[in-house]
Motif scaffolding. Sequence first.
Motif, PDB file in Angstrom:
ATOM      1  N   LYS A  72       8.337  34.159 -14.276  1.00 34.87           N
ATOM      2  CA  LYS A  72       8.774  35.457 -14.032  1.00 34.87           C
ATOM      3  C   LYS A  72       8.413  35.683 -12.419  1.00 34.87           C
ATOM      4  O   LYS A  72       7.785  35.087 -11.924  1.00 34.87           O
ATOM      5  CB  LYS A  72       7.826  36.739 -14.540  1.00 34.87           C
ATOM      6  N   ARG A  73       9.626  36.401 -11.810  1.00 32.08           N
ATOM      7  CA  ARG A  73       9.271  36.595 -10.513  1.00 32.08           C
ATOM      8  C   ARG A  73       9.000  38.135 -10.453  1.00 32.08           C
ATOM      9  O   ARG A  73       9.609  39.232 -10.787  1.00 32.08           O
ATOM     10  CB  ARG A  73      10.828  36.731  -9.557  1.00 32.08           C
ATOM     11  N   VAL A  74       7.607  38.463  -9.781  1.00 29.34           N
ATOM     12  CA  VAL A  74       7.215  39.724  -9.601  1.00 29.34           C
ATOM     13  C   VAL A  74       7.624  40.673  -8.690  1.00 29.34           C
ATOM     14  O   VAL A  74       7.767  41.810  -8.817  1.00 29.34           O
ATOM     15  CB  VAL A  74       5.579  39.513  -9.511  1.00 29.34           C
ATOM     16  N   TYR A  75       7.950  40.094  -7.357  1.00 32.71           N
ATOM     17  CA  TYR A  75       8.180  40.707  -6.486  1.00 32.71           C
ATOM     18  C   TYR A  75       9.970  41.124  -6.065  1.00 32.71           C
ATOM     19  O   TYR A  75      10.608  40.595  -6.687  1.00 32.71           O
ATOM     20  CB  TYR A  75       7.853  40.193  -4.823  1.00 32.71           C
ATOM     21  N   GLN A  76      10.187  42.168  -5.288  1.00 35.97           N
ATOM     22  CA  GLN A  76      11.465  42.725  -5.113  1.00 35.97           C
ATOM     23  C   GLN A  76      12.007  41.810  -3.848  1.00 35.97           C
ATOM     24  O   GLN A  76      11.552  41.769  -2.843  1.00 35.97           O
ATOM     25  CB  GLN A  76      11.811  43.972  -4.716  1.00 35.97           C
ATOM     26  N   GLU A  77      13.164  40.900  -3.887  1.00 36.77           N
ATOM     27  CA  GLU A  77      13.466  40.105  -3.069  1.00 36.77           C
ATOM     28  C   GLU A  77      13.872  41.041  -1.572  1.00 36.77           C
ATOM     29  O   GLU A  77      14.538  41.941  -1.713  1.00 36.77           O
ATOM     30  CB  GLU A  77      14.731  39.223  -3.469  1.00 36.77           C
ATOM     31  N   GLY A  78      13.358  40.325  -0.453  1.00 34.05           N
ATOM     32  CA  GLY A  78      13.566  41.078   0.549  1.00 34.05           C
ATOM     33  C   GLY A  78      12.655  42.353   1.036  1.00 34.05           C
ATOM     34  O   GLY A  78      12.838  43.078   1.781  1.00 34.05           O
ATOM     35  N   SER A  79      11.624  42.580   0.154  1.00 35.06           N
ATOM     36  CA  SER A  79      10.866  43.714   0.496  1.00 35.06           C
ATOM     37  C   SER A  79       9.492  43.161   1.155  1.00 35.06           C
ATOM     38  O   SER A  79       9.283  42.063   1.228  1.00 35.06           O
ATOM     39  CB  SER A  79      10.344  44.004  -1.066  1.00 35.06           C
ATOM     40  N   GLU A  80       8.745  44.242   1.472  1.00 28.95           N
ATOM     41  CA  GLU A  80       7.503  43.991   2.264  1.00 28.95           C
ATOM     42  C   GLU A  80       6.604  43.525   1.046  1.00 28.95           C
ATOM     43  O   GLU A  80       6.331  44.167   0.069  1.00 28.95           O
ATOM     44  CB  GLU A  80       7.042  44.996   3.050  1.00 28.95           C
ATOM     45  N   VAL A  81       5.586  42.536   1.563  1.00 33.69           N
ATOM     46  CA  VAL A  81       4.750  41.908   0.568  1.00 33.69           C
ATOM     47  C   VAL A  81       3.325  41.757   1.316  1.00 33.69           C
ATOM     48  O   VAL A  81       3.560  41.737   2.529  1.00 33.69           O
ATOM     49  CB  VAL A  81       5.183  40.844  -0.127  1.00 33.69           C
ATOM     50  N   LYS A  82       2.135  42.162   0.529  1.00 26.62           N
ATOM     51  CA  LYS A  82       0.770  42.000   1.504  1.00 26.62           C
ATOM     52  C   LYS A  82       0.133  40.388   1.172  1.00 26.62           C
ATOM     53  O   LYS A  82       0.698  39.831   0.115  1.00 26.62           O
ATOM     54  CB  LYS A  82      -0.061  42.906   0.805  1.00 26.62           C
ATOM     55  N   GLN A  83      -0.500  40.053   2.115  1.00 26.24           N
ATOM     56  CA  GLN A  83      -1.179  38.841   1.716  1.00 26.24           C
ATOM     57  C   GLN A  83      -2.133  39.019   0.538  1.00 26.24           C
ATOM     58  O   GLN A  83      -2.613  39.790   0.171  1.00 26.24           O
ATOM     59  CB  GLN A  83      -2.072  38.675   3.037  1.00 26.24           C
ATOM     60  N   GLN A 181      14.595  34.441  -3.773  1.00 27.13           N
ATOM     61  CA  GLN A 181      13.925  33.380  -5.012  1.00 27.13           C
ATOM     62  C   GLN A 181      14.829  32.221  -4.522  1.00 27.13           C
ATOM     63  O   GLN A 181      16.159  32.041  -4.883  1.00 27.13           O
ATOM     64  CB  GLN A 181      14.058  34.124  -6.218  1.00 27.13           C
ATOM     65  N   GLN A 182      14.340  31.065  -4.653  1.00 27.81           N
ATOM     66  CA  GLN A 182      14.865  30.025  -4.631  1.00 27.81           C
ATOM     67  C   GLN A 182      14.980  29.008  -5.949  1.00 27.81           C
ATOM     68  O   GLN A 182      16.048  28.045  -6.234  1.00 27.81           O
ATOM     69  CB  GLN A 182      14.221  28.850  -3.755  1.00 27.81           C
ATOM     70  N   VAL A 183      14.104  29.432  -7.069  1.00 28.12           N
ATOM     71  CA  VAL A 183      14.073  28.863  -8.416  1.00 28.12           C
ATOM     72  C   VAL A 183      14.081  29.909  -9.142  1.00 28.12           C
ATOM     73  O   VAL A 183      13.299  30.787  -9.087  1.00 28.12           O
ATOM     74  CB  VAL A 183      12.767  28.016  -8.186  1.00 28.12           C
ATOM     75  N   THR A 184      15.050  29.817 -10.154  1.00 29.80           N
ATOM     76  CA  THR A 184      15.067  30.740 -11.409  1.00 29.80           C
ATOM     77  C   THR A 184      14.158  30.803 -12.411  1.00 29.80           C
ATOM     78  O   THR A 184      13.393  29.416 -12.453  1.00 29.80           O
ATOM     79  CB  THR A 184      16.530  30.777 -11.908  1.00 29.80           C
ATOM     80  N   GLU A 185      13.730  31.675 -13.134  1.00 31.56           N
ATOM     81  CA  GLU A 185      13.003  31.520 -14.220  1.00 31.56           C
ATOM     82  C   GLU A 185      13.527  30.597 -15.081  1.00 31.56           C
ATOM     83  O   GLU A 185      14.668  30.409 -15.702  1.00 31.56           O
ATOM     84  CB  GLU A 185      12.912  32.807 -15.089  1.00 31.56           C
ATOM     85  N   GLY A 186      12.635  29.993 -15.966  1.00 29.97           N
ATOM     86  CA  GLY A 186      12.552  28.925 -16.802  1.00 29.97           C
ATOM     87  C   GLY A 186      12.658  27.362 -16.359  1.00 29.97           C
ATOM     88  O   GLY A 186      12.738  26.494 -17.089  1.00 29.97           O
ATOM     89  N   ALA A 187      12.544  27.390 -15.203  1.00 33.22           N
ATOM     90  CA  ALA A 187      12.867  26.228 -14.284  1.00 33.22           C
ATOM     91  C   ALA A 187      11.427  25.532 -14.237  1.00 33.22           C
ATOM     92  O   ALA A 187      10.411  26.128 -14.392  1.00 33.22           O
ATOM     93  CB  ALA A 187      13.340  26.316 -12.977  1.00 33.22           C
ATOM     94  N   LEU A 188      11.641  24.197 -14.490  1.00 30.93           N
ATOM     95  CA  LEU A 188      10.298  23.346 -14.172  1.00 30.93           C
ATOM     96  C   LEU A 188       9.842  23.032 -12.884  1.00 30.93           C
ATOM     97  O   LEU A 188      10.639  22.530 -12.112  1.00 30.93           O
ATOM     98  CB  LEU A 188      10.091  22.098 -14.966  1.00 30.93           C
ATOM     99  N   VAL A 189       8.766  23.850 -12.452  1.00 32.92           N
ATOM    100  CA  VAL A 189       8.485  23.643 -10.918  1.00 32.92           C
ATOM    101  C   VAL A 189       7.190  22.886 -10.680  1.00 32.92           C
ATOM    102  O   VAL A 189       6.367  22.536 -11.822  1.00 32.92           O
ATOM    103  CB  VAL A 189       8.174  24.837 -10.342  1.00 32.92           C
ATOM    104  N   GLY A 190       7.142  22.221  -9.712  1.00 39.66           N
ATOM    105  CA  GLY A 190       5.704  21.506  -9.388  1.00 39.66           C
ATOM    106  C   GLY A 190       5.603  20.074 -10.004  1.00 39.66           C
ATOM    107  O   GLY A 190       4.366  19.828 -10.128  1.00 39.66           O
ATOM    108  N   GLN A 191       6.547  19.620 -10.347  1.00 41.21           N
ATOM    109  CA  GLN A 191       6.655  18.473 -11.205  1.00 41.21           C
ATOM    110  C   GLN A 191       6.805  17.267 -10.203  1.00 41.21           C
ATOM    111  O   GLN A 191       7.907  16.907  -9.775  1.00 41.21           O
ATOM    112  CB  GLN A 191       7.478  18.315 -12.148  1.00 41.21           C
ATOM    113  N   GLY A 192       5.815  16.563  -9.772  1.00 42.02           N
ATOM    114  CA  GLY A 192       5.743  15.513  -8.990  1.00 42.02           C
ATOM    115  C   GLY A 192       5.882  15.918  -7.415  1.00 42.02           C
ATOM    116  O   GLY A 192       5.632  15.142  -6.610  1.00 42.02           O
ATOM    117  N   ASP A 193       6.385  17.145  -7.101  1.00 39.79           N
ATOM    118  CA  ASP A 193       6.245  17.709  -5.815  1.00 39.79           C
ATOM    119  C   ASP A 193       6.275  19.239  -5.817  1.00 39.79           C
ATOM    120  O   ASP A 193       6.170  19.992  -6.690  1.00 39.79           O
ATOM    121  CB  ASP A 193       7.747  17.302  -5.116  1.00 39.79           C
ATOM    122  N   THR A 194       5.570  19.969  -4.385  1.00 44.16           N
ATOM    123  CA  THR A 194       5.326  21.270  -4.421  1.00 44.16           C
ATOM    124  C   THR A 194       6.802  21.773  -4.336  1.00 44.16           C
ATOM    125  O   THR A 194       7.723  21.733  -3.282  1.00 44.16           O
ATOM    126  CB  THR A 194       4.709  21.512  -3.316  1.00 44.16           C
TER     127      THR A 194
END
Length: 414
Positions: A72-83, A181-194
């Motif tokens: 899941k993507r939790v944030y709103q694209e283009g919005s302000e986020v806190k550290q 967001q560069q990767v959509t939900e359901g994609a396999l991430v972090g496999q062999g590379d960040t």
Amino acid sequence: MIAPLRTLALTCAVAVALAACKQPEQQTPPPPEVGVIDAKPQTLPLQRELVGRLSPYRSSDVRARVPGVLLKRVYQEGSEVKQGQTLFLIDPAPLRAELNASEAQLASARATYANAKVAADRARSLAPQAYVSKADLDNAESTERTAQAAVKQAEAAVSSSRISLGYAEVTAPISGVAGKQQVTEGALVGQGDTTLLTTVDQLDPLYVNFSLSVDELSQLRAAQAKGALALSGDGKATVQVKLADGSTYGEDGTLDFSSTTVDPTTGAVSLRALLPNPDRILLPGAFVSFQATLGERNNAYLVPQPALLRDATGGYLMVVGADGKVIRRNVRTEGAQGGNWLVTDGLQPGDKVVVAGTQKVKEGAPATAKPWTPDQAAAGGQAPAAAGDAKAAPAPQEQAPADQAAPASDSTKQ
């Protein structure tokens, strides 16, 4: 008697003819009237019109640090986020199972260590009575130390598994604006590379990156060494950004970095200014034009642009001397400010610089000086000589006004 009378008549006729042919003497025209200003040395800001590119103050890539499926993507694209704010969720099930296995191994290691410690303690208590051999005691203590090391290794494995499980919640490394967001939900991430998930940019403040030619920078430093150039009161150079509509941006930036090397491809030195951006009006990546105030120029003169003339040898001004005769002054200019030329060399305090009527004066010839003001130029009556200028024939090429002969950024000296 007749001959003398003829001679007298002939003489009178010749005298009458000579009198008829004699023309009246021409009167010498009066010296032309010209509008002049008094040259007064001033301390003026040294300004340059430059172009730079905006970049974020900080930019951080948000990447998947553990392998898994993006839930899941939790944030709103283009919005302000806190550290520390959660941006993405990665499937934690495999990571939680790995943590459980590590905790089980830790429990096993602790049990083994407890048994080894009991055996070692028993051997140490029986050794003084010689009930156990020295070799048995050494073996028991060796087993205890090995079990203790295994416990520490299992504790490290648990800590590593717990950290990996924490990475299942991908958080913002800095405060700023989260991008697309560069990767959509359901994609396999972090496999062999960040895997790159998004980017967070801090937009307040922004950097303005620009450059100066090495020759211009050398001239500024040479002028500063001679005392002709000084830093501003706070010791920092400032920049004023121009917006697309021509207005001036409400916040001033300050120079915070200057490279110590020259780019061999451009022959320029990179500089950077820090620019506040509280309302997020400016965006990184855009080109902006701005006015940079690099210091203060001492003993400089502001001369109206119509006064500066140019010929094949360079720029010059016409000055009415104390004897009323016109003198040529070869000058050096450092650009224009507010419709005036900034003259840094060639003038003397008190010189009466000809502004209106430059086309009617000649070096060494007399001229009548009259005060000139900008109000006269705005009203179309610069000076008594100004009206004559409009009717006069075009000036020769070597005395063309400076604003038609060369751009404001030219600098000449004779």
